[in-house]
Design a protein around this motif. Structure first.
Motif, mmCIF file in Angstrom:
data_model
loop_
_atom_site.group_PDB
_atom_site.id
_atom_site.type_symbol
_atom_site.label_atom_id
_atom_site.label_comp_id
_atom_site.label_asym_id
_atom_site.label_seq_id
_atom_site.Cartn_x
_atom_site.Cartn_y
_atom_site.Cartn_z
ATOM 1 N N ARG A 100 0.826 -1.206 0.000
ATOM 2 C CA ARG A 100 0.000 0.000 0.000
ATOM 3 C C ARG A 100 0.861 1.258 0.000
ATOM 4 N NH1 ARG A 100 -5.269 -0.658 3.944
ATOM 5 N NH2 ARG A 100 -6.411 -2.138 2.632
ATOM 6 N N CYS A 101 1.962 1.197 0.734
ATOM 7 C CA CYS A 101 2.885 2.345 0.726
ATOM 8 C C CYS A 101 3.396 2.606 -0.685
ATOM 9 C CB CYS A 101 4.058 2.086 1.661
ATOM 10 S SG CYS A 101 3.669 2.165 3.420
ATOM 11 N N LYS A 102 3.722 1.550 -1.398
ATOM 12 C CA LYS A 102 4.286 1.698 -2.743
ATOM 13 C C LYS A 102 3.294 2.286 -3.735
ATOM 14 C CE LYS A 102 7.924 -1.822 -2.637
ATOM 15 N NZ LYS A 102 8.429 -3.089 -3.210
ATOM 16 N N ILE A 103 2.021 1.981 -3.562
ATOM 17 C CA ILE A 103 1.033 2.498 -4.511
ATOM 18 C C ILE A 103 0.507 3.867 -4.093
ATOM 19 C CG2 ILE A 103 0.358 0.175 -5.229
ATOM 20 C CD1 ILE A 103 -2.158 0.448 -3.531
ATOM 21 N N GLY A 104 1.115 4.457 -3.047
ATOM 22 C CA GLY A 104 0.804 5.833 -2.681
ATOM 23 C C GLY A 104 -0.384 6.033 -1.774
ATOM 24 N N LYS A 105 -0.864 4.970 -1.147
ATOM 25 C CA LYS A 105 -2.047 5.102 -0.294
ATOM 26 C C LYS A 105 -1.786 6.023 0.894
ATOM 27 C CE LYS A 105 -5.471 2.407 2.289
ATOM 28 N NZ LYS A 105 -6.632 3.043 1.639
ATOM 29 N N TYR A 106 -0.541 6.078 1.352
ATOM 30 C CA TYR A 106 -0.227 6.873 2.540
ATOM 31 C C TYR A 106 0.647 8.086 2.221
ATOM 32 C CZ TYR A 106 -1.917 2.553 4.594
ATOM 33 O OH TYR A 106 -2.679 1.456 4.906
#
Length: 220
Positions: A100-106
Motif C-alpha cells: 500500500r505504501c508503494k502504490i501511494g495510499k499513505y
C-alpha cells in the motif's frame, strides 16, 4: 512454523517486493488471522533478529522502489522499533502494508534519496486503525451470519410463520417442553425453570435476552 521453514527461508518468503506481490488478499481476509504467523511468533520460533530482518527488507524494498540506492542495514533501527511496537501484526499484514505504501495510499514516503521514517510510522499507525476497522466489520458480518443461521436452524418454529410462533408462545406459557423448543439454549446463571418463570412474567425483555444467548451460542 520453525519445523517447516528455516530463518533464512522465512525471510526470503515473507519479505521484499515478491512477498508483497504474492499477498493478494484484502485486509479483511488477513487481519489478525491466527493461521498466519505474527512478528511475535517469528521471534519465538527463531529470534528477534529474524523479525527485524523481515521488516528491514520491506523497508529496503520500499526505498529502492523510488530508484534510490540504499543499504538494508540503514533500516535496522526502524525495523527494531516496528518489531517491538507492532509485534501483533502478522506477516501478510506487513506485506499488504508495504504494498500500500508503494502504490501511494499513505502519501509520499520516499524523499529524494531518503526514506521518511516518520511518514512510515504515521502510515503504519493509520494501517493499524484500518486493520481494527476491518476486524470489527468482519466480526459484525460473522455475527449477522450466525444470527441468520440461528433463525433458520435453532428456532424451527419460525419456519411456520408468525401465527404459528404466537401459538407456540401461548403454549409455552403452559408447557415447559415447548418453551425449551423456542429457546434450546439458556444462560447458566439461573435454572431453566427459573428462566421459564421469568419469561412468563416479561416475554419481551427476557425473550430478547434468551434469543441473544442462543445466537451467541450458535457461533461457539
Amino acid at each position: 512454523m520453525k519445523q517447516s521453514l528455516t530463518a533464512s527461508q522465512l525471510v526470503d518468503e515473507w519479505s521484499g517486493t515478491l512477498a508483497q506481490i504474492n499477498v493478494k488478499q484484502d485486509i479483511m481476509e488477513v487481519a489478525s488471522k491466527s493461521n498466519i504467523p505474527t512478528l511475535a511468533d517469528v521471534t519465538r520460533a527463531f529470534d528477534n533478529g529474524t523479525a527485524v530482518t523481515v521488516i528491514a527488507n520491506h523497508l529496503h524494498s520500499l526505498c529502492s522502489f523510488g530508484d534510490t540506492a540504499v543499504k538494508q542495514d540503514q533500516f535496522l533501527d526502524t525495523a527494531l522499533l516496528i518489531a517491538t511496537e507492532y509485534y501483533f501484526l502478522n506477516l501478510s499484514e506487513l506485506c499488504l502494508f508495504f504494498r500500500r505504501c508503494k502504490i501511494g495510499k499513505y502519501g509520499q514516503i520516499v524523499w529524494g534519496q531518503r526514506l521518511n521514517i516518520q511518514q512510515v510510522m504515521t502510515a503504519l499507525y493509520q494501517f493499524v486503525r484500518e486493520r481494527a476497522e476491518a476486524i470489527n466489520k468482519r466480526e459484525s458480518q460473522n455475527i449477522a451470519h450466525q444470527q441468520a443461521m440461528m433463525r433458520t436452524e435453532d428456532v424451527p418454529v419460525l419456519m411456520g410463520g408468525l401465527d404459528e410462533l404466537h401459538e407456540m408462545q401461548k403454549e409455552a406459557r403452559k408447557h415447559y417442553s415447548i418453551f425449551r423448543k423456542i429457546f434450546p439454549r439458556l444462560p447458566p446463571d439461573l435454572s431453566p425453570q427459573e428462566y421459564w418463570a421469568a419469561w412468563k412474567k416479561d416475554e419481551n425483555r427476557v425473550g430478547r435476552i434468551l434469543s441473544a444467548f442462543c445466537m451467541k451460542g450458535k457461533g461457539e
